[in-house]
Design a protein around this motif. Structure first.
Motif, PDB file in Angstrom:
ATOM      1  N   ILE A 188       1.195  -0.852   0.096  1.00 50.39           N
ATOM      2  CA  ILE A 188       0.241  -0.097   0.089  1.00 50.39           C
ATOM      3  C   ILE A 188       0.643   1.158   0.340  1.00 50.39           C
ATOM      4  O   ILE A 188       1.633   1.201   0.015  1.00 50.39           O
ATOM      5  N   GLY A 190       1.468   4.126   1.649  1.00 50.94           N
ATOM      6  CA  GLY A 190       1.186   5.225   2.814  1.00 50.94           C
ATOM      7  C   GLY A 190       0.567   4.853   3.578  1.00 50.94           C
ATOM      8  O   GLY A 190      -0.765   3.771   3.404  1.00 50.94           O
ATOM      9  N   ASN A 191       0.471   5.533   4.713  1.00 47.12           N
ATOM     10  CA  ASN A 191      -0.901   5.315   5.705  1.00 47.12           C
ATOM     11  C   ASN A 191      -1.668   6.689   5.671  1.00 47.12           C
ATOM     12  O   ASN A 191      -1.259   7.350   4.328  1.00 47.12           O
ATOM     13  N   GLU A 192      -2.831   6.615   5.924  1.00 52.98           N
ATOM     14  CA  GLU A 192      -4.024   7.339   6.093  1.00 52.98           C
ATOM     15  C   GLU A 192      -3.446   9.346   6.462  1.00 52.98           C
ATOM     16  O   GLU A 192      -4.232   9.641   4.913  1.00 52.98           O
ATOM     17  N   ALA A 194      -0.496   9.806   5.377  1.00 53.29           N
ATOM     18  CA  ALA A 194       0.717  10.894   4.261  1.00 53.29           C
ATOM     19  C   ALA A 194      -0.418  10.866   3.836  1.00 53.29           C
ATOM     20  O   ALA A 194      -0.286  11.606   2.473  1.00 53.29           O
TER      21      ALA A 194
END
Lengths: 364, 364
Positions: A188, A190-192, A194
């Motif tokens: 994925i 990046g996280n939310e 980012a």
């Protein structure tokens, strides 16, 4: 232009034995610098007593107390109002110094700076920025390196503005490029936080390059790399660890037997040139950005050479009008930042109250 | 003991031209290995046609389709049921192979492995683990390196169990030490997830060392370093970038002028020994842990030497009974993991349904 630099002489692992010689050396190299040495006056005077040629530019300010390297920030803030660190920061607040440099306890420096100086309008939390060498022969400015571990997308936008202003001021670049540290090819992207930060950055007037990955820091893909303090701190320290391991291995190979040792003699000039290029002491001096004053944090373990580089970083920041430039750079963002849900007015009371005494970063 | 290795021959930046020679070289080095080469049969047969001495241990399995390196995981999972990657993974599921090795698209490999093989009881999400060289002359096993970017404390505990089992199996260590990657001296020691994870780890039967910092990875402070996939990926890639920059600088210094070039000739044997020691290709081959089967991911850009190392990693994992050992190591945690709010039973349906087809990691 004279630059007045307040130095917390008691901070760092080595205290006076490093800070005072470094300050004197800097004063000798930089005739425009005025130094205010803060700490136990008798001890400092004892060290500089024989130095007569610099006395018009090197003054001593007494402070009774010392913030220790492992002291909890809140305790340093509330319990030691006459620490060398606080007195030095007060000099900036009162307009007696243009910048403060300390090798002391990072948490305490952050907490006291934030309490005494306050943050700039539109900035929720100060960030720690530092420069790292890159493949292009320049430096990459990275932030945050450990002041804020749980960040929102709005915080990352603020860091981007601060980092961009720093590079614009110091390196005199018109519109520094900004990269958002993220992960690339893997499952994925990046996280939310980012993801949302990238949207904010794209909509901002900053020169946003897009996402960058860990290796881009050293490639020099962008002038500024923005990340939360947890990620930034880990990346920085992993780099330090790797560099140390590699240096040890090179040394190891060149001392492995008589032949290798002989080769080391021949290779010495080349290796020492390499060593000079990657010497982390040259890059010493992190900036605490987002405050109403310039604060430079030296590595606690700095030697005199490294601490002098941190003083130089403070000197350059003040000389280039970092603070004024940052405030000017914030202008186009005033509306955007005010509209962010997390943006809070800088409303710490002048009189400390328990709930506000402790800075937000340390309370997170 | 014979180890049967399924190889996705179409994966990676170079496909067949790297995977087939690497597989043949490995078969030559390891008489206990049986290889199942999966991909376009005619092309593979064309490459190995003249090799007669290995044919009893090297077989070809045809697969029509190829998962491309930039294909979205969900598309690879749903749209390419006859990809070399999926057919190779199916061989593990069906018991025809003990391990699968692929240099293909990480996201697709993770998604298909997870869908086909399922996760172990008590494991919510697979993790990517790799070894890094350390100062002690050994290796540090680090996970997660990018499969999971938003992790809970319970996930970090699961990663710790998986990483500990991996080291216990491969390095035959009784109770590997586990460190939780965190930030140290700075303002706040760790974010909320890391704080809670430390509590869980302390209460677990693992040999938990405590928090470690970025530099501890290369110091070799602990056998296993646990972190979320965002932090792990950034740390790994920052390390890669730094190593590349330093290698470039050394080369630069030794080619800067006639004298330096002459010195390089003398220093060559020492430098090449150093280069061999830090050659990242030696450490190629990440393990996808937490699945009901052994899956090894090679770097996409691997050359034949590097890909052979990844095959070796898979071979060693299978030979040491990694899967059985991991399942056994999970036993003491069964109650603890079941009690965690985030632990979900492994209940993906046998028949794919839209909502479950996409693995949870990719849906985050």
């Amino acid at each position: 232009m004279t630059v007045r630099i307040a130095i917390d002489c008691m901070g760092g692992d080595h205290g006076l034995s490093v800070t005072v010689p470094a300050a004197l050396a800097f004063a000798r190299h930089e005739p425009q610098a005025q130094l205010l040495l803060v700490g136990r006056a008798a001890d400092i005077e004892g060290m500089i007593g024989r130095v007569t040629d610099l006395r018009d530019r090197v003054q001593v300010r007494h402070a009774d107390e010392v913030v220790t390297m492992d002291e909890p920030p809140a305790q340093a803030l509330r319990g030691k109002r006459n620490s060398s660190m606080r007195v030095a920061i007060n000099l900036v607040k009162d307009g007696a110094a243009d910048v403060v440099v300390s090798a002391g306890n990072t948490g305490a420096l952050m907490a006291i700076s934030r309490f005494v100086l306050k943050t700039l309008d539109g900035i929720d939390r100060p960030a720690i920025a530092s420069v790292l060498p890159n493949e292009r022969g320049g430096t990459t400015t990275m932030l945050d390196l450990g002041a804020n571990v749980d960040c929102t997308a709005e915080h990352l936008l603020q860091f981007a503005i601060l980092g961009s202003s720093l590079v614009a001021a110091i390196d005199e670049k018109e519109r520094p490029t900004v990269g958002l540290l993220n992960i690339g090819e893997e499952v994925i992207k990046g996280n939310e936080v980012a993801k949302r930060a990238a949207e904010l950055l794209r909509a901002s007037p900053l020169n946003f390059h897009g996402n960058v990955e860990g290796n881009d820091i050293y490639k020099g893909t962008t002038d500024v790399v923005v990340c939360d303090g947890f990620v930034g701190n880990v990346a920085l320290k992993a780099s330090e660890g790797l560099a140390q391991m590699l240096a040890g291995m090179i040394k190891d190979e060149f001392t492995r037997g008589p032949l290798s040792r002989a080769l080391a003699v021949f290779a010495y000039p080349v290796l020492s040139r390499f060593k000079r290029r990657v010497d982390h002491r040259r890059y010493n001096g992190a900036s605490l950005l987002g405050l109403r004053g310039i604060v430079i944090k030296s590595h606690g373990s700095a030697d005199a050479y490294a601490f002098e580089q941190a003083i130089r970083r403070g000197y350059e920041a003040a000389r280039h009008g970092l603070l004024e430039r940052t405030i000017a750079a914030m202008q186009p963002f005033a509306i955007q930042l005010a509209a962010q849900p997390s943006a809070q007015p800088n409303a710490e009371p002048a009189q400390p109250q328990p709930a506000n005494d402790q800075p937000r970063a340390a309370a997170a």
